[in-house]
Write a protein that holds these residues in place. Structure first.
Motif, PDB file in Angstrom:
ATOM      1  N   MET A   1      -2.203  21.415 -23.035  1.00 51.04           N
ATOM      2  CA  MET A   1      -2.046  22.245 -24.202  1.00 51.04           C
ATOM      3  C   MET A   1      -2.115  21.360 -25.449  1.00 51.04           C
ATOM      4  SD  MET A   1       1.270  24.583 -25.304  1.00 51.04           S
ATOM      5  CE  MET A   1       1.067  25.738 -23.998  1.00 51.04           C
ATOM      6  N   SER A   2      -2.815  21.823 -26.470  1.00 51.92           N
ATOM      7  CA  SER A   2      -2.925  21.050 -27.706  1.00 51.92           C
ATOM      8  C   SER A   2      -1.574  21.010 -28.424  1.00 51.92           C
ATOM      9  CB  SER A   2      -3.982  21.667 -28.627  1.00 51.92           C
ATOM     10  OG  SER A   2      -3.487  22.847 -29.231  1.00 51.92           O
ATOM     11  N   ILE A   3      -1.418  20.029 -29.305  1.00 53.55           N
ATOM     12  CA  ILE A   3      -0.184  19.918 -30.075  1.00 53.55           C
ATOM     13  C   ILE A   3      -0.030  21.132 -30.981  1.00 53.55           C
ATOM     14  CG2 ILE A   3       1.044  18.543 -31.810  1.00 53.55           C
ATOM     15  CD1 ILE A   3      -0.433  16.068 -30.595  1.00 53.55           C
ATOM     16  N   GLU A   4      -1.107  21.561 -31.591  1.00 52.23           N
ATOM     17  CA  GLU A   4      -1.062  22.737 -32.470  1.00 52.23           C
ATOM     18  C   GLU A   4      -0.620  23.975 -31.689  1.00 52.23           C
ATOM     19  OE1 GLU A   4      -1.709  22.911 -35.791  1.00 52.23           O
ATOM     20  OE2 GLU A   4      -2.501  20.906 -36.117  1.00 52.23           O
ATOM     21  N   ALA A   5      -1.137  24.148 -30.472  1.00 54.89           N
ATOM     22  CA  ALA A   5      -0.740  25.284 -29.650  1.00 54.89           C
ATOM     23  C   ALA A   5       0.730  25.180 -29.261  1.00 54.89           C
ATOM     24  CB  ALA A   5      -1.619  25.377 -28.404  1.00 54.89           C
ATOM     25  N   LYS A   6       1.180  23.968 -28.963  1.00 49.60           N
ATOM     26  CA  LYS A   6       2.583  23.762 -28.608  1.00 49.60           C
ATOM     27  C   LYS A   6       3.483  24.106 -29.793  1.00 49.60           C
ATOM     28  CE  LYS A   6       5.796  22.652 -25.786  1.00 49.60           C
ATOM     29  NZ  LYS A   6       6.133  23.529 -24.679  1.00 49.60           N
ATOM     30  N   LEU A   7       3.099  23.691 -30.999  1.00 50.04           N
ATOM     31  CA  LEU A   7       3.884  24.033 -32.188  1.00 50.04           C
ATOM     32  C   LEU A   7       3.963  25.542 -32.366  1.00 50.04           C
ATOM     33  CD1 LEU A   7       2.656  21.332 -34.729  1.00 50.04           C
ATOM     34  CD2 LEU A   7       4.884  21.447 -33.594  1.00 50.04           C
ATOM     35  N   LYS A   8       2.846  26.217 -32.154  1.00 50.61           N
ATOM     36  CA  LYS A   8       2.825  27.685 -32.273  1.00 50.61           C
ATOM     37  C   LYS A   8       3.767  28.299 -31.247  1.00 50.61           C
ATOM     38  CE  LYS A   8      -0.268  31.589 -32.686  1.00 50.61           C
ATOM     39  NZ  LYS A   8      -1.638  32.076 -32.728  1.00 50.61           N
ATOM     40  N   GLU A   9       3.720  27.773 -30.020  1.00 49.34           N
ATOM     41  CA  GLU A   9       4.611  28.252 -28.960  1.00 49.34           C
ATOM     42  C   GLU A   9       6.082  28.034 -29.334  1.00 49.34           C
ATOM     43  OE1 GLU A   9       5.442  26.219 -24.872  1.00 49.34           O
ATOM     44  OE2 GLU A   9       3.686  27.521 -24.619  1.00 49.34           O
ATOM     45  N   LEU A  10       6.363  26.934 -30.035  1.00 48.82           N
ATOM     46  CA  LEU A  10       7.729  26.629 -30.474  1.00 48.82           C
ATOM     47  C   LEU A  10       8.132  27.430 -31.715  1.00 48.82           C
ATOM     48  CD1 LEU A  10       7.639  22.736 -30.049  1.00 48.82           C
ATOM     49  CD2 LEU A  10       8.937  24.369 -28.642  1.00 48.82           C
ATOM     50  N   GLY A  11       7.189  28.186 -32.270  1.00 48.03           N
ATOM     51  CA  GLY A  11       7.470  28.967 -33.474  1.00 48.03           C
ATOM     52  C   GLY A  11       7.516  28.131 -34.740  1.00 48.03           C
ATOM     53  N   VAL A  12       6.818  26.990 -34.737  1.00 43.03           N
ATOM     54  CA  VAL A  12       6.850  26.071 -35.871  1.00 43.03           C
ATOM     55  C   VAL A  12       5.541  26.144 -36.648  1.00 43.03           C
ATOM     56  CG1 VAL A  12       6.943  23.633 -36.534  1.00 43.03           C
ATOM     57  CG2 VAL A  12       8.455  24.506 -34.739  1.00 43.03           C
ATOM     58  N   THR A  13       5.675  26.362 -37.943  1.00 42.41           N
ATOM     59  CA  THR A  13       4.550  26.292 -38.861  1.00 42.41           C
ATOM     60  C   THR A  13       4.714  25.038 -39.692  1.00 42.41           C
ATOM     61  OG1 THR A  13       4.436  28.703 -38.987  1.00 42.41           O
ATOM     62  CG2 THR A  13       3.386  27.466 -40.773  1.00 42.41           C
ATOM     63  N   LEU A  14       3.704  24.188 -39.710  1.00 41.33           N
ATOM     64  CA  LEU A  14       3.793  22.970 -40.503  1.00 41.33           C
ATOM     65  C   LEU A  14       3.692  23.325 -41.982  1.00 41.33           C
ATOM     66  CD1 LEU A  14       1.602  20.454 -38.482  1.00 41.33           C
ATOM     67  CD2 LEU A  14       4.085  20.719 -38.466  1.00 41.33           C
ATOM     68  N   PRO A  15       4.607  22.784 -42.794  1.00 41.52           N
ATOM     69  CA  PRO A  15       4.576  23.067 -44.230  1.00 41.52           C
ATOM     70  C   PRO A  15       3.517  22.238 -44.933  1.00 41.52           C
ATOM     71  CG  PRO A  15       6.338  21.548 -43.751  1.00 41.52           C
ATOM     72  CD  PRO A  15       5.731  21.928 -42.424  1.00 41.52           C
ATOM     73  N   THR A  16       3.294  22.541 -46.201  1.00 38.64           N
ATOM     74  CA  THR A  16       2.477  21.673 -47.042  1.00 38.64           C
ATOM     75  C   THR A  16       3.230  20.358 -47.185  1.00 38.64           C
ATOM     76  OG1 THR A  16       1.621  23.578 -48.235  1.00 38.64           O
ATOM     77  CG2 THR A  16       1.443  21.428 -49.333  1.00 38.64           C
ATOM     78  N   PRO A  17       2.584  19.225 -46.913  1.00 35.50           N
ATOM     79  CA  PRO A  17       3.293  17.947 -46.992  1.00 35.50           C
ATOM     80  C   PRO A  17       3.816  17.675 -48.406  1.00 35.50           C
ATOM     81  CG  PRO A  17       1.160  17.679 -45.931  1.00 35.50           C
ATOM     82  CD  PRO A  17       1.194  19.060 -46.491  1.00 35.50           C
ATOM     83  N   ALA A  18       4.999  17.102 -48.474  1.00 38.30           N
ATOM     84  CA  ALA A  18       5.597  16.753 -49.761  1.00 38.30           C
ATOM     85  C   ALA A  18       4.837  15.594 -50.393  1.00 38.30           C
ATOM     86  CB  ALA A  18       7.070  16.378 -49.575  1.00 38.30           C
ATOM     87  N   ALA A  19       4.678  15.657 -51.704  1.00 37.64           N
ATOM     88  CA  ALA A  19       4.040  14.563 -52.441  1.00 37.64           C
ATOM     89  C   ALA A  19       5.056  13.442 -52.647  1.00 37.64           C
ATOM     90  CB  ALA A  19       3.533  15.074 -53.782  1.00 37.64           C
TER      91      ALA A  19
END
Length: 155
Positions: A1-19
């Motif tokens: 399973m891809s990391i992106e798919a795993k994050l979706k499965e975990l219910g995690v949305t990556l935020p816009t990175p902080a500057a």
């Protein structure tokens, strides 16, 4: 399973990175290593929640601080994705370093970093297992309770 798919499965949305807020860059790639600068426990809205501000052992509970460490790890992956274009380039989480804003007498600081460590393993599987150090500090930027930095091996 891809990391992106795993994050979706975990219910995690990556935020816009902080500057960056000073004279540094969010990530440095050298050879097959990606070093991610310390990330604070910003929520998906880019803000520090009131429960993630202050000192562990005073204003902040162990549960809140552990959740803050997880948010730091999520923000680390957001920075890594911005630097690499895809999280699939990550072949190993080499190291996490944690800084915990705690009262001087708080003795269970390493347990707080499990929020970041557990999340990294949940997101990356076995390649998320890493070396680690955790230290208590007197203050962190913006009065955050946790800051976490990372090093990844990348393809």
């Amino acid at each position: 399973m891809s990391i992106e798919a795993k994050l979706k499965e975990l219910g995690v949305t990556l935020p816009t990175p902080a500057a960056p807020v000073a004279n540094y860059v969010p990530c440095v790639r050298t050879g097959n290593l990606l070093v991610v600068s310390g990330q604070l426990c910003f929520g998906v809205d880019g803000k520090l929640a009131p429960e993630h501000k202050g000192k562990l052992g005073a204003e902040v509970s162990a549960e809140q601080a552990t959740e803050a460490a997880k948010l730091c790890a999520i923000n680390i992956l957001a920075q890594a994705k911005a630097a690499l274009g895809s999280l699939e380039s990550i072949t190993r989480c080499v190291r996490l370093g944690g800084f915990i804003n705690a009262v001087p007498t708080y003795a269970a600081i390493p347990a707080i970093m499990n929020g970041a460590s557990d999340f990294m393993v949940a997101a990356l599987g076995d390649k998320g297992r890493h070396a680690r150090s955790t230290v208590g500090v007197a203050e962190l930027p913006m009065d955050a309770v946790v800051e976490v930095e990372a090093m990844f091996e990348v393809a």
